[in-house]
Design an enzyme around this catalytic site. Sequence first.
Site, PDB file in Angstrom:
ATOM      1  N   THR A  44      48.985  37.787  46.845  1.00 51.35           N
ATOM      2  CA  THR A  44      50.279  37.376  46.315  1.00 51.35           C
ATOM      3  C   THR A  44      50.058  36.680  44.983  1.00 51.35           C
ATOM      4  O   THR A  44      49.012  36.057  44.773  1.00 51.35           O
ATOM      5  CB  THR A  44      51.028  36.457  47.306  1.00 51.35           C
ATOM      6  OG1 THR A  44      52.313  36.123  46.764  1.00 51.35           O
ATOM      7  CG2 THR A  44      50.262  35.178  47.576  1.00 51.35           C
ATOM      8  N   HIS A  64      41.110  29.700  60.372  1.00 46.86           N
ATOM      9  CA  HIS A  64      39.869  28.997  60.720  1.00 46.86           C
ATOM     10  C   HIS A  64      39.368  29.362  62.114  1.00 46.86           C
ATOM     11  O   HIS A  64      38.245  28.974  62.494  1.00 46.86           O
ATOM     12  CB  HIS A  64      40.076  27.472  60.607  1.00 46.86           C
ATOM     13  CG  HIS A  64      38.859  26.732  60.149  1.00 46.86           C
ATOM     14  ND1 HIS A  64      37.576  27.173  60.372  1.00 46.86           N
ATOM     15  CD2 HIS A  64      38.724  25.557  59.476  1.00 46.86           C
ATOM     16  CE1 HIS A  64      36.713  26.321  59.867  1.00 46.86           C
ATOM     17  NE2 HIS A  64      37.381  25.317  59.301  1.00 46.86           N
TER      18      HIS A  64
END
Length: 556
Positions: free
Chosen positions: A472, A529
């Site tokens: 993006t 994560h």
Amino acid sequence: MPTDVVMPQMGESIFEGTITKWLKKPGEKVNRDEPLFEISTDKVDAEIPSPASGVLKEVKVNEGSTVQVNTVVAVIDADGAGTTASAPTPGKAAAAPPTSPAPQGQQAAPPAAATAVSPPPSSPAAGAGATADVLMPQMGESIFEGTITKWLKKTGEKVQRDEPLFEISTDKVDAEIPSPAAGVLRDIKFPAGSTVQVNTVVATLATDGAAPVAAAAPAPAPAKPAVAAAQVAAPRPQAALAAAEGEEEVMVDGKRIRSSPLVRKIAKEHGINLAQVPGTGLAGRITKEDILGFVEKRPAGGPAAAVAQLAATKPAAPATPVPGEVVPMTAMRKIIAQRMVESKRTSAHVHSVYEVDMTRVVAVREKEKRSFEQRSGTRLTFTTFFVRAAVEALRQFPIVNASVEGDNIRYHRNINVGIAVALDWGLIVPVIKNAEEKNFLGLQRMILDLADRARAKKLAPEEVQGGTFTITNPGSFGQMFGLPIILQPQVAILGIGSIKKQPVVVTDDSGGDSIAIRAICHVSLGYDHRVIDGAVADQFLRAGAQYLEKWSEPLG
């Protein structure tokens, strides 16, 4: 009660199938889920089960015939009553009903923005003359409903075949839906704002000049219809109709060409002679991948006109809301909100930011952009440099190109890069499939083409599916950097900040320091994560940054 048997879609990129063998004959009994016929596609050979128990009343498509997905190929009489029809004469498709065919160049299948036509009603209440039903199209195999956002014609108005008739919004794409036939818009059954199931009749056309009903505002939106448990397939065009408008065999420059409507549409848009395109499909058919590959590799200057034409059809920006006004969310806004909240709940979001010296890339672009445009017929943007750098970094760190499936990690074979496109009415992420196989020019053309078609509501559903990594570019609006949310089920998203000149300390080869003006860009990586550790994320960003800072790739 008769049940239609349709050609199934065996994958999001498969639009047609060849019937290789019927396992039952007309008049024979068949049980639900019992193998009924065998098909062959570009991807698989498979036995197709019966959707219902009963008697095989009619076989509409012969063995060896190739038809579009969702074409009716047979009819099962669930009651076992009625006279069974014999199979069609070999080499000929079944006779088509007196209806208007599906739009030329459009698919009757889910991926294309096309409306299906059902046979004209025989009820006297329908009025004299031929009519054609306009259906809510299925814009992807996992999409079961759509919201009508705007009617482009009013009741009583004339409409040409393939002329945009109404706009819809789904959780995949916004699209203009073309009229399946020429005629007069006789009846609008669902007003703008209604959400209806796919294959629901949303309007009726008078196709033979029959007097239309008086123009009137549509009735209030009815409650959203429930999906019937017995809904195996909605009315579809007969096999001959689909065969004529679907798989077509023609002579071009003395060469026999087989192709689908989608392929012929792409060829027409890009001014391509299909005789020049090698076909890799069954019996030499030209597939979508064949024509897109040819578009990418052909001499420069071809797609520019098509891109310009698509850009010229960009829809007008929505009206500016009045301060203090309360307006409902659009269908797209609702979906974006839902997806973003789901992603935050699903992934353990962490962000890392890296500073990249873009001085070399800026110099290359300034030097090459004019000759690049003359050579290729397309603009040279910074986005393509970042995509190429991301692809190289993803090759080195495939965990960033993965996704989570329960307690498993899927490492994707290909790199499918989604490019977020800001629209006046929301956000959409078209996908460049197999980005690792494309050179710089191929990527540049695809980026501009997908972005222009996204703004013009011309994307097909498969063009916004299957992404493995997303980029993006908030920097296009001057933002230093952003902290974007991961697009599920991916595990990472790259945010590109603005490129600005800044004073920085540079070290020469002898170790001496000085202050210089450099073009600096901050890039961020949002990562999950659960899968990606901080060290890996930092190494990924450094690999991409080094590729940009030492840019040496040719732009051809």
